[in-house]
Scaffold this motif. Structure first.
Motif, mmCIF file in Angstrom:
data_model
loop_
_atom_site.group_PDB
_atom_site.id
_atom_site.type_symbol
_atom_site.label_atom_id
_atom_site.label_comp_id
_atom_site.label_asym_id
_atom_site.label_seq_id
_atom_site.Cartn_x
_atom_site.Cartn_y
_atom_site.Cartn_z
ATOM 1 N N MET A 136 0.777 -1.236 -0.015
ATOM 2 C CA MET A 136 -0.089 -0.105 0.031
ATOM 3 C C MET A 136 0.880 1.292 -0.016
ATOM 4 O O MET A 136 1.700 1.288 0.819
ATOM 5 C CB MET A 136 -0.741 -0.039 1.069
ATOM 6 C CG MET A 136 -1.938 -1.069 1.263
ATOM 7 S SD MET A 136 -3.274 -1.155 0.207
ATOM 8 C CE MET A 136 -4.163 0.198 1.238
ATOM 9 N N SER A 137 0.576 2.244 -0.877
ATOM 10 C CA SER A 137 1.290 3.442 -0.972
ATOM 11 C C SER A 137 0.719 4.326 0.112
ATOM 12 O O SER A 137 1.474 5.425 0.138
ATOM 13 C CB SER A 137 1.181 3.986 -2.379
ATOM 14 O OG SER A 137 0.083 4.403 -2.589
ATOM 15 N N GLY A 138 -0.247 4.360 0.669
ATOM 16 C CA GLY A 138 -0.812 5.322 1.741
ATOM 17 C C GLY A 138 -1.515 6.343 1.132
ATOM 18 O O GLY A 138 -2.116 7.279 1.518
ATOM 19 N N ARG A 139 -1.538 6.442 -0.268
ATOM 20 C CA ARG A 139 -2.101 7.312 -1.144
ATOM 21 C C ARG A 139 -3.447 6.917 -1.477
ATOM 22 O O ARG A 139 -3.811 5.780 -1.640
ATOM 23 C CB ARG A 139 -1.537 7.809 -2.648
ATOM 24 C CG ARG A 139 -0.083 8.306 -2.260
ATOM 25 C CD ARG A 139 0.552 8.303 -3.442
ATOM 26 N NE ARG A 139 -0.246 9.526 -4.088
ATOM 27 C CZ ARG A 139 0.204 10.070 -5.260
ATOM 28 N NH1 ARG A 139 1.370 9.981 -5.626
ATOM 29 N NH2 ARG A 139 -0.502 10.930 -5.874
ATOM 30 N N PRO A 140 -4.644 7.645 -1.500
ATOM 31 C CA PRO A 140 -6.231 7.417 -1.981
ATOM 32 C C PRO A 140 -5.998 6.961 -3.335
ATOM 33 O O PRO A 140 -5.291 7.305 -4.108
ATOM 34 C CB PRO A 140 -6.801 8.613 -1.782
ATOM 35 C CG PRO A 140 -5.845 9.754 -1.612
ATOM 36 C CD PRO A 140 -4.577 9.239 -1.360
ATOM 37 N N ALA A 141 -6.907 5.919 -3.567
ATOM 38 C CA ALA A 141 -7.091 5.352 -4.950
ATOM 39 C C ALA A 141 -7.586 6.414 -5.845
ATOM 40 O O ALA A 141 -8.495 7.286 -5.341
ATOM 41 C CB ALA A 141 -8.011 4.429 -5.068
ATOM 42 N N VAL A 142 -7.184 6.605 -7.076
ATOM 43 C CA VAL A 142 -7.661 7.841 -7.959
ATOM 44 C C VAL A 142 -8.792 7.243 -8.753
ATOM 45 O O VAL A 142 -8.556 6.060 -9.587
ATOM 46 C CB VAL A 142 -6.470 7.967 -8.770
ATOM 47 C CG1 VAL A 142 -6.823 9.168 -9.805
ATOM 48 C CG2 VAL A 142 -5.457 9.018 -8.083
ATOM 49 N N THR A 143 -10.025 7.722 -8.883
ATOM 50 C CA THR A 143 -10.945 7.133 -9.728
ATOM 51 C C THR A 143 -10.774 7.877 -11.220
ATOM 52 O O THR A 143 -10.615 9.226 -11.020
ATOM 53 C CB THR A 143 -12.310 7.507 -9.373
ATOM 54 O OG1 THR A 143 -12.470 6.838 -7.937
ATOM 55 C CG2 THR A 143 -13.384 7.284 -10.247
ATOM 56 N N ARG A 144 -10.040 7.292 -12.225
ATOM 57 C CA ARG A 144 -10.159 7.836 -13.319
ATOM 58 C C ARG A 144 -11.291 8.489 -14.225
ATOM 59 O O ARG A 144 -12.207 7.833 -14.348
ATOM 60 C CB ARG A 144 -9.263 6.945 -14.345
ATOM 61 C CG ARG A 144 -8.154 6.289 -14.007
ATOM 62 C CD ARG A 144 -6.718 7.429 -13.807
ATOM 63 N NE ARG A 144 -5.598 7.033 -13.338
ATOM 64 C CZ ARG A 144 -4.714 7.654 -13.222
ATOM 65 N NH1 ARG A 144 -4.781 8.944 -13.420
ATOM 66 N NH2 ARG A 144 -3.488 7.332 -12.621
ATOM 67 N N ARG A 145 -11.352 9.761 -14.678
ATOM 68 C CA ARG A 145 -12.214 10.318 -15.480
ATOM 69 C C ARG A 145 -12.083 9.582 -16.816
ATOM 70 O O ARG A 145 -11.038 9.169 -17.357
ATOM 71 C CB ARG A 145 -12.000 11.850 -15.372
ATOM 72 C CG ARG A 145 -12.230 12.560 -14.148
ATOM 73 C CD ARG A 145 -12.100 13.888 -14.127
ATOM 74 N NE ARG A 145 -10.986 14.451 -14.431
ATOM 75 C CZ ARG A 145 -10.763 15.415 -15.100
ATOM 76 N NH1 ARG A 145 -11.847 16.351 -15.770
ATOM 77 N NH2 ARG A 145 -9.395 16.035 -15.386
ATOM 78 N N ALA A 146 -13.171 10.149 -17.615
ATOM 79 C CA ALA A 146 -13.211 9.800 -18.906
ATOM 80 C C ALA A 146 -12.179 10.164 -19.932
ATOM 81 O O ALA A 146 -11.537 11.436 -19.492
ATOM 82 C CB ALA A 146 -14.427 10.167 -19.400
ATOM 83 N N PRO A 147 -11.972 9.595 -20.893
ATOM 84 C CA PRO A 147 -10.967 10.177 -21.877
ATOM 85 C C PRO A 147 -11.347 11.904 -22.267
ATOM 86 O O PRO A 147 -12.412 11.845 -22.160
ATOM 87 C CB PRO A 147 -11.115 9.394 -23.134
ATOM 88 C CG PRO A 147 -11.641 8.017 -22.542
ATOM 89 C CD PRO A 147 -12.632 8.473 -21.490
ATOM 90 N N THR A 148 -10.162 12.301 -22.329
ATOM 91 C CA THR A 148 -10.376 13.786 -22.662
ATOM 92 C C THR A 148 -9.409 14.138 -24.080
ATOM 93 O O THR A 148 -8.403 13.584 -24.150
ATOM 94 C CB THR A 148 -10.073 14.628 -21.232
ATOM 95 O OG1 THR A 148 -10.636 14.426 -20.382
ATOM 96 C CG2 THR A 148 -10.053 16.336 -21.776
ATOM 97 N N VAL A 149 -10.221 15.027 -24.607
ATOM 98 C CA VAL A 149 -9.271 15.519 -25.962
ATOM 99 C C VAL A 149 -9.189 16.948 -25.665
ATOM 100 O O VAL A 149 -10.143 17.517 -25.578
ATOM 101 C CB VAL A 149 -9.874 15.027 -27.167
ATOM 102 C CG1 VAL A 149 -9.081 15.654 -28.461
ATOM 103 C CG2 VAL A 149 -10.134 13.566 -27.545
ATOM 104 N N ILE A 150 -8.103 17.669 -25.693
ATOM 105 C CA ILE A 150 -7.453 18.870 -25.723
ATOM 106 C C ILE A 150 -6.758 19.763 -26.821
ATOM 107 O O ILE A 150 -5.999 18.870 -27.220
ATOM 108 C CB ILE A 150 -6.714 19.350 -24.286
ATOM 109 C CG1 ILE A 150 -7.267 18.531 -23.049
ATOM 110 C CG2 ILE A 150 -6.249 20.672 -24.237
ATOM 111 C CD1 ILE A 150 -6.295 18.499 -21.775
ATOM 112 N N GLY A 151 -7.522 20.510 -27.302
ATOM 113 C CA GLY A 151 -7.074 21.140 -28.491
ATOM 114 C C GLY A 151 -6.449 22.452 -28.044
ATOM 115 O O GLY A 151 -6.974 23.389 -27.450
ATOM 116 N N LEU A 152 -5.142 22.742 -28.284
ATOM 117 C CA LEU A 152 -4.379 23.800 -27.720
ATOM 118 C C LEU A 152 -4.033 24.800 -29.004
ATOM 119 O O LEU A 152 -3.938 24.274 -30.117
ATOM 120 C CB LEU A 152 -2.917 23.487 -27.305
ATOM 121 C CG LEU A 152 -2.932 22.603 -26.079
ATOM 122 C CD1 LEU A 152 -1.345 22.534 -25.578
ATOM 123 C CD2 LEU A 152 -3.631 23.188 -25.038
ATOM 124 N N GLY A 153 -4.146 26.053 -28.656
ATOM 125 C CA GLY A 153 -3.753 26.939 -29.623
ATOM 126 C C GLY A 153 -4.577 28.311 -29.646
ATOM 127 O O GLY A 153 -5.193 28.525 -28.670
#
Length: 166
Positions: free
Chosen positions: A1-18
């Protein structure tokens, strides 16, 4: 155990920069505009200017984040390069117009470094870099970059994480 809380992964994200008012630097927003109507259900679509805090917030705790950004590496305009894993750092440092030649104080490279330090990276990060030709002020994409937009949209329409460019 790392002692860190489990992370719930959010849905895929697409980011357009510019910046749509710096010619080919607007390829990220152009892809996001085209992708918004055809993105698979459950995919988050975001347009950002590259400011690191907003990037980190958008991709933190996602299972997969795909970032679309303009590149300036010397390749032929309209070339699309997929960067992931070990290739990501070197590729961004060499091809990202926001790195050391930017009108912005910070950008994608700095966001990646900060995200690592803050432990706020997505589980998987993919950058689709589109080689630009014109970055001076003004609206509109060059012909080569405009022709690349449908290829990037098609790559993103595949059900994540199955993305590939041919």
């Amino acid at each position: 155990m790392s002692g860190r809380p489990a992370v719930t992964r959010r849905a895929p994200t697409v980011i357009g920069l510019g910046n749509s008012y710096a010619h080919d630097d607007g390829v990220g927003p152009a892809v996001i505009a085209a992708l918004a109507a055809v993105a698979p259900a459950g995919v988050t679509i975001v347009e950002l200017d590259g400011e690191p805090a907003r990037l980190i917030e958008a991709w933190a705790d996602t299972a997969l984040t795909i970032v679309i950004d303009a590149a300036r590496s010397g390749a032929a305009p309209g070339t699309v390069v997929r960067l992931e894993g070990e290739d990501l750092d070197d590729g961004l440092a060499q091809s990202n117009p926001r790195h050391r030649s930017s009108s912005h104080a910070l950008g994608m490279v700095e966001a990646l470094e900060l995200g690592r330090v803050m432990v706020r990276l997505p589980a998987r990060l993919v950058v689709l870099a589109v080689e630009g030709q014109a970055f001076e002020p003004g609206p509109g994409l060059s012909d080569a970059v405009r022709r690349a937009v449908p290829r990037v949209v098609s790559a993103n329409r595949a059900t994540p994480p199955r993305i590939a460019l041919t």
